[in-house]
Scaffold this motif. Structure first.
Motif, PDB file in Angstrom:
ATOM      1  N   ILE A 221       0.836  -1.205   0.000  1.00 15.06           N
ATOM      2  CA  ILE A 221       0.000   0.000   0.000  1.00 15.06           C
ATOM      3  C   ILE A 221       0.870   1.255   0.000  1.00 15.06           C
ATOM      4  O   ILE A 221       0.646   2.195  -0.773  1.00 15.06           O
ATOM      5  N   VAL A 222       1.894   1.275   0.851  1.00 16.39           N
ATOM      6  CA  VAL A 222       2.753   2.455   0.971  1.00 16.39           C
ATOM      7  C   VAL A 222       3.527   2.700  -0.320  1.00 16.39           C
ATOM      8  O   VAL A 222       3.636   3.839  -0.793  1.00 16.39           O
ATOM      9  N   GLU A 223       4.069   1.608  -0.919  1.00 17.90           N
ATOM     10  CA  GLU A 223       4.876   1.756  -2.126  1.00 17.90           C
ATOM     11  C   GLU A 223       4.045   2.188  -3.330  1.00 17.90           C
ATOM     12  O   GLU A 223       4.506   2.958  -4.166  1.00 17.90           O
ATOM     13  N   THR A 224       2.829   1.683  -3.432  1.00 22.49           N
ATOM     14  CA  THR A 224       2.002   1.990  -4.607  1.00 22.49           C
ATOM     15  C   THR A 224       1.277   3.320  -4.495  1.00 22.49           C
ATOM     16  O   THR A 224       0.706   3.792  -5.480  1.00 22.49           O
ATOM     17  N   GLN A 225       1.305   3.923  -3.335  1.00 23.42           N
ATOM     18  CA  GLN A 225       0.611   5.191  -3.150  1.00 23.42           C
ATOM     19  C   GLN A 225       1.567   6.382  -3.048  1.00 23.42           C
ATOM     20  O   GLN A 225       1.228   7.409  -2.483  1.00 23.42           O
ATOM     21  N   LYS A 226       2.781   6.223  -3.613  1.00 24.62           N
ATOM     22  CA  LYS A 226       3.704   7.350  -3.665  1.00 24.62           C
ATOM     23  C   LYS A 226       3.117   8.460  -4.537  1.00 24.62           C
ATOM     24  O   LYS A 226       2.415   8.186  -5.506  1.00 24.62           O
ATOM     25  N   THR A 227       3.443   9.677  -4.212  1.00 21.67           N
ATOM     26  CA  THR A 227       2.909  10.813  -4.961  1.00 21.67           C
ATOM     27  C   THR A 227       4.044  11.596  -5.616  1.00 21.67           C
ATOM     28  O   THR A 227       5.167  11.625  -5.106  1.00 21.67           O
TER      29      THR A 227
END
Length: 383
Positions: A25-31
């Protein structure tokens, strides 16, 4: 005991899956976050692209031949291998890498690192070896509204601006006359050996001299390298009403560097004044550094491109605004904190339950586990 181990393994497996899910979740939700000076970087890159396109259009109108193998992006900023004004051996990958218009953003980054302000005076040295980088520096200086004093050398290494009838000075003058650039070189030398064309044929030296004459600027043609260095310093100081805040050098012009041995002691990119003092010959760059003037030295281009996240020998060329120099992916800190807290809570709950389970397992002993079996075993032994 076996039941306990199996239960613990199941719990660990569940926690591992939960941790992997949180990581996903954290890796795929980078902005995407715009980096510092994004607006200035984009503007400079757009100016560079516009200037390069105008030069290309002009060259095509003159029916210039484009070698699509060596210039796959058809920029017309990649010259030939050998011409009468080719002074040194050049690296084709470095030349191709330098045609990325986003190198102007790299220059903006360096200028900002030097803490330059509007109207600050900068001394600039160009060569014909990297016309695309010269354009990028022009664009960055213009974007930040600096006050440059520019001296060029005409000779070029392989694949640079080595067309004797359309040298770097011709390119610069064309862009200046077209209103793209507000500044241009005020003087130029031949470049090459001793900064006076050593290694070139008489024809090559005459072609360079003709290039300087048709652009109408001062010709630096001193007999000795040391004199050429002094002449450049005189011109810089005579044309600046304020102390220089920075010296920018593009390429490996001998008048700027001083000697081949000096290359290894001068870092590429932005650097504060050099601390090394024992140079065989002190070129303009070193003399400026001795006056406590910071430096931007644009050489080792592939190394600089890698450092700032620009592609090597890109094809096709990136559009202005592409690359890590403009936008950087960053973690969503709110989401990261939330997932970390969830994981910590689950781990804490499991630890508490496991601790309670172990305590209950030692306090409650199943019937006959210690007493009855031992007694029966004792009776059988006596029999």
């Amino acid at each position: 005991m076996n039941n306990f181990n199996a239960g613990s393994i199941r719990v660990l497996a569940i926690l591992s899956l939960l941790a992997l899910f949180c990581l996903y979740i954290v890796e795929t939700q980078k902005t995407d976050v715009k980096r510092k000076w994004y607006k200035e970087k984009l503007e400079a890159s757009k100016i560079t692209k516009h200037a390069s396109d105008l030069l290309k259009e002009h060259r095509l109108q003159k029916s210039v031949f484009i070698d699509v193998v060596n210039d796959p992006n058809r920029t017309t900023l990649i010259g030939q291998d050998i011409t009468p004004i080719t002074t040194d051996q050049g690296n084709i990958d470095a030349k191709l890498t330098s045609t990325n218009p986003n190198f102007a953003a790299v220059v903006i980054d360096m200028l900002k690192e030097a803490d330059l302000k509007e109207n600050d005076a900068v001394a600039v040295s160009f060569t014909g070896s990297f016309p695309a980088l010269n354009i990028a520096v022009h664009a960055a200086i213009q974007t930040l509204k600096l006050k440059p004093v520019i001296i060029s050398s005409v000779g070029a290494s392989n694949w640079g601006a080595n067309d004797p009838y359309f040298t770097w000075l011709d390119m610069e003058k064309y862009l200046y006359d077209a209103g793209i650039f507000k500044n241009k070189s005020i003087a130029a030398s031949m470049g090459g050996g001793l900064d006076k064309g050593r290694g070139l044929s008489p024809e090559g030296r005459n072609l360079i001299k003709a290039s300087v004459e048709r652009t109408g600027i001062e010709f630096i043609n001193e007999e000795y390298l040391e004199n050429s260095i002094e002449k450049r310093l005189e011109i810089y100081k005579a044309h600046s009403s304020a102390p220089f805040k920075l010296f920018i050098n593009v390429g490996g012009g001998i008048a700027s560097v001083g000697s081949i041995e000096n290359y290894q002691f001068i870092p590429s990119g932005y650097s504060p004044p050099l601390t090394i003092k024992n140079f065989p010959i002190k070129g303009v760059l070193i003399r400026m550094s001795e006056e406590n003037i910071p430096l931007i030295h644009l050489l080792n281009i592939t190394q600089l491109a890698s450092k700032y996240g620009l592609p090597l020998s890109p094809s096709p060329l990136p559009a202005p605004g592409e690359g890590e120099i403009f936008v950087q992916k960053q973690y969503n800190m709110t989401l990261t904190i939330i997932t970390a807290l969830i994981l910590i809570i689950f781990i804490s709950i499991v630890l508490v339950l496991e601790k309670r389970r172990h305590r209950l397992g030692t306090e409650i002993v199943p019937d006959g586990q210690y007493g009855e079996p031992d007694k029966k075993q004792h009776e059988l032994t006596e029999l």
